[in-house]
Design an enzyme around this catalytic site. Structure first.
Site, short mmCIF file in Angstrom:
data_model
loop_
_atom_site.label_atom_id
_atom_site.label_comp_id
_atom_site.label_asym_id
_atom_site.label_seq_id
_atom_site.Cartn_x
_atom_site.Cartn_y
_atom_site.Cartn_z
N LYS A 183 19.59 21.98 16.04
CA LYS A 183 18.94 21.71 17.87
C LYS A 183 19.36 21.00 18.45
O LYS A 183 19.98 20.12 18.57
CB LYS A 183 17.51 21.15 16.46
CG LYS A 183 16.86 21.45 17.48
CD LYS A 183 15.82 19.69 17.78
CE LYS A 183 16.26 18.56 18.58
NZ LYS A 183 16.48 19.46 20.55
N GLU A 258 26.23 9.65 17.18
CA GLU A 258 26.75 8.88 17.62
C GLU A 258 25.44 8.70 19.17
O GLU A 258 25.16 9.87 19.65
CB GLU A 258 28.43 10.09 18.04
CG GLU A 258 29.11 9.39 19.21
CD GLU A 258 29.52 10.36 20.18
OE1 GLU A 258 30.09 11.45 19.49
OE2 GLU A 258 30.20 9.94 21.29
N CYS A 292 29.25 10.04 27.01
CA CYS A 292 28.64 8.92 25.99
C CYS A 292 29.90 7.68 25.62
O CYS A 292 29.44 6.59 25.85
CB CYS A 292 27.87 9.07 24.60
SG CYS A 292 29.44 9.95 23.49
N GLU A 392 22.55 1.96 29.93
CA GLU A 392 23.40 3.51 30.04
C GLU A 392 22.84 4.32 31.23
O GLU A 392 21.67 4.29 31.43
CB GLU A 392 23.32 3.89 28.85
CG GLU A 392 24.41 5.40 29.35
CD GLU A 392 24.64 6.02 27.44
OE1 GLU A 392 23.52 6.18 27.07
OE2 GLU A 392 25.83 6.31 27.27
P1 ADP Z 1 18.34 11.96 26.51
O1 ADP Z 1 17.50 11.48 26.75
O2 ADP Z 1 19.49 11.87 26.94
O3 ADP Z 1 18.08 13.60 26.34
P2 ADP Z 1 17.97 11.72 23.38
O4 ADP Z 1 18.71 11.44 22.52
O5 ADP Z 1 16.66 12.16 23.98
O6 ADP Z 1 18.66 11.47 24.69
O7 ADP Z 1 18.67 13.38 23.62
C1 ADP Z 1 19.32 14.19 21.91
C2 ADP Z 1 19.09 15.13 21.14
O8 ADP Z 1 17.90 14.48 20.75
C3 ADP Z 1 17.64 16.17 22.18
O9 ADP Z 1 17.76 17.61 21.56
C4 ADP Z 1 16.38 15.58 21.61
O10 ADP Z 1 15.45 17.20 22.08
C5 ADP Z 1 16.56 15.56 20.49
N1 ADP Z 1 15.24 13.88 20.27
C6 ADP Z 1 13.99 13.60 21.49
N2 ADP Z 1 13.98 13.13 20.43
C7 ADP Z 1 13.62 12.60 18.74
C8 ADP Z 1 13.16 12.47 18.33
N3 ADP Z 1 12.25 11.47 18.34
N4 ADP Z 1 13.67 12.98 17.16
C9 ADP Z 1 14.48 13.86 16.93
N5 ADP Z 1 15.35 13.90 17.51
C10 ADP Z 1 15.12 13.91 18.97
#
Ligand code: ADP
Length: 491
Positions: A183, A258, A292, A392
């Protein structure tokens, strides 16, 4: 609109079970070019129902003749995939640049890295091995271990470099005989979809690699909580990482995360200051700070602080910021309007907290006004307790902090909840080794920064996460280390 062979004006579908298909809901979302703010294409919006389909396909593929592929077969497939990627590499790099904003010079430079990564993992496919374990159990038993593919893997990746981040799950999956549901982030899903097309055409069996773009809180959360997924490999923020770990409890799946960082980069007065200034600037400014392990807290020995900070600012001022497809561009835009808002918000926070903006600190206008551009920024007179030194930012923003002694700087560097990257610039060999050992971070670079190689492990400490990428131990995370006992006693 900029033309690209992958963007044909239709909604880009999901890739499940070797087929392209719309989301079950029929919904789609816009993929935006951050250099212009224009829509590149619409992409099918996967959600929990599509994740269910993809996991079912991945399970069927895992239980299929994929299991009978020999290590040599998987290696040959991976080398075919590498060749297929190479044939379409320029289009792939251009698509990534258009989708997430990294300059073409950067995405094109990944060519060697991608080829080496496939070759490294293809080589590892041949060296998966168990052990015969001696035992002293009464009787006569042979005991040994088998390394078996773990099963269905879910990978959730961020938007800051999906072209390469996706390989950290695709390569170990193909090398071990697992299957994958990937995903990507909504902000940058296109290079993973094009990669799915290439993998399919190169002969990866249906269901082995599935790609489902969609929102984190629906598609991502469904994948993380899915009871038929055996492992989640997550790259993203610490906040979301915590949710992933919690969601994994549904079926006790394995997790590797990570996460974020606020990595210290330490410059001692005895360093090669020209090398260090360029190195420290690019440790943060590369990819517009959207890395990161970016070196965002720059600790500089007080005797050289003022001059050195100015040198770093000068490197920042000299960088050409521009649209991602301009071959002259060294720094592209931030990847999304949300990111732009967040980063410019930190300029205000820095000022309010008493930091001094030496260079940058603004959104760029003129020709760049429609895109999400900020200038490379150096903040001086920062205290390690300020928000710009603790949180960050994920933008090209360096917080420069003075120090007086080795002990003090090690304590300040470690005074963070994170522990991903770290850097040391010195010509004193003993100090370099001593400080490298003392920094509570998964990686330390000395007189360089952010050098990576598929054969060398990347990992985090503390709230930067756990699990490794690359190097000799990564495949273990995709393998069940199973024990077999055989009673071989005679009459
Ligand atoms: P950022 O805030 O930098 O976008 P995230 O950690 O939210 O970083 O996003 C990294 C990935 O995690 C993306 O693919 C995002 O769609 C996904 N993501 C965000 N929220 C969730 C969640 N609650 N459960 C699983 N995946 C998530």
């Amino acid at each position: 609109m900029t033309a690209h062979p992958f963007l044909d004006g239709t909604v880009k579908p999901l890739f499940i079970d070797g087929q392209w298909r719309p989301a079950r809901s029929g919904d789609s979302f816009e993929s935006i070019d951050p250099s212009t703010g224009h829509v590149l294409t619409r992409v099918a919006r996967g959600d929990a129902a599509d994740i269910d389909d993809a996991v079912a396909a991945a399970r069927r593929a895992f239980d299929s003749e994929w299991q009978s592929w020999k290590p040599f077969d998987r290696q040959a497939l991976m080398l075919d995939v590498a060749a297929a990627i190479d044939r379409r590499f320029e289009d792939l790099a251009r698509l990534e640049s258009m989708d997430m904003g990294a300059p073409l010079a950067r995405t094109l430079s990944f060519r060697r890295w991608i080829q080496q990564t496939f070759r490294y993992y293809a080589a590892q496919a041949l060296s998966i091995r168990g052990d015969v374990l001696s035992n002293s159990a009464p009787g006569d038993y042979l005991s040994y271990s088998l390394k078996l593919p773990l099963g269905v893997v879910g990978a959730i990746i961020p938007w800051n470099g999906p072209l390469i981040t996706q390989l950290w799950s695709i390569c170990p999956v193909l090398a071990t005989g697992c299957t994958l549901v990937l995903k990507p982030a909504e902000e940058a899903p296109l290079s993973t979809l094009m990669m799915a097309e290439i993998l399919h055409e190169a002969g990866v069996p249906k269901g082995v690699i599935n790609v489902v773009p969609g929102p984190g809180p629906t598609a991502g959360a469904a994948l993380a909580a899915h009871r038929d997924v055996d492992k989640i490999a997550f790259t993203g923020s610490t906040l979301t990482g915590r949710k992933i770990i919690e969601a994994s409890a549904t079926n006790m799946k394995r997790v590797a995360v990570e996460l974020g960082g606020k990595s210290p980069d330490i410059v001692f007065a005895d360093a090669d200051l020209e090398l260090a200034a360029r190195g420290a600037a690019m440790a943060c400014f590369n990819n517009s700070g959207q890395v990161c392990y970016a070196g965002t807290r720059l600790f500089v020995e007080r005797s050289i602080y003022a001059d050195f900070v100015e040198k770093v600012a000068e490197v920042g001022r000299s960088l050409k910021v521009g649209p991602s497809l301009d071959p002259q561009t060294q720094l592209g835009p931030l990847a999304s309007s949300m990111q732009l808002e967040k980063v410019t918000g930190y300029f205000d926070i820095a000022r309010a907290d008493g930091a001094r903006i030496v260079s940058g600190g603004e959104r760029l206008g003129g020709d760049l006004a429609d895109g999400f551009f900020v200038s490379p920024t150096v903040l001086a007179d920062v205290d390690n307790s300020m928000r710009v030194a603790r949180e960050e930012i994920f933008g090209p923003v360096i917080a420069a902090i003075p120090f007086d002694s080795e002990a003090e700087v090690v304590a300040m560097a470690n005074d963070t909840t994170y522990g991903l990257g770290s850097g040391i610039w010195t010509q004193n060999l003993g100090r370099a080794h001593r400080v490298a050992r003392s920094l509570r971070a998964g990686m330390t670079w000395t007189n360089c920064y952010a050098v990576t190689d598929p054969g060398v492990t990347m990992t985090g400490a503390r709230q930067s996460g756990y699990g490794v990428k690359g190097g000799p131990w990564h495949l273990d995370e995709y393998l069940l280390n199973k024990t077999v006992w055989m009673n071989i006693a005679g009459e």
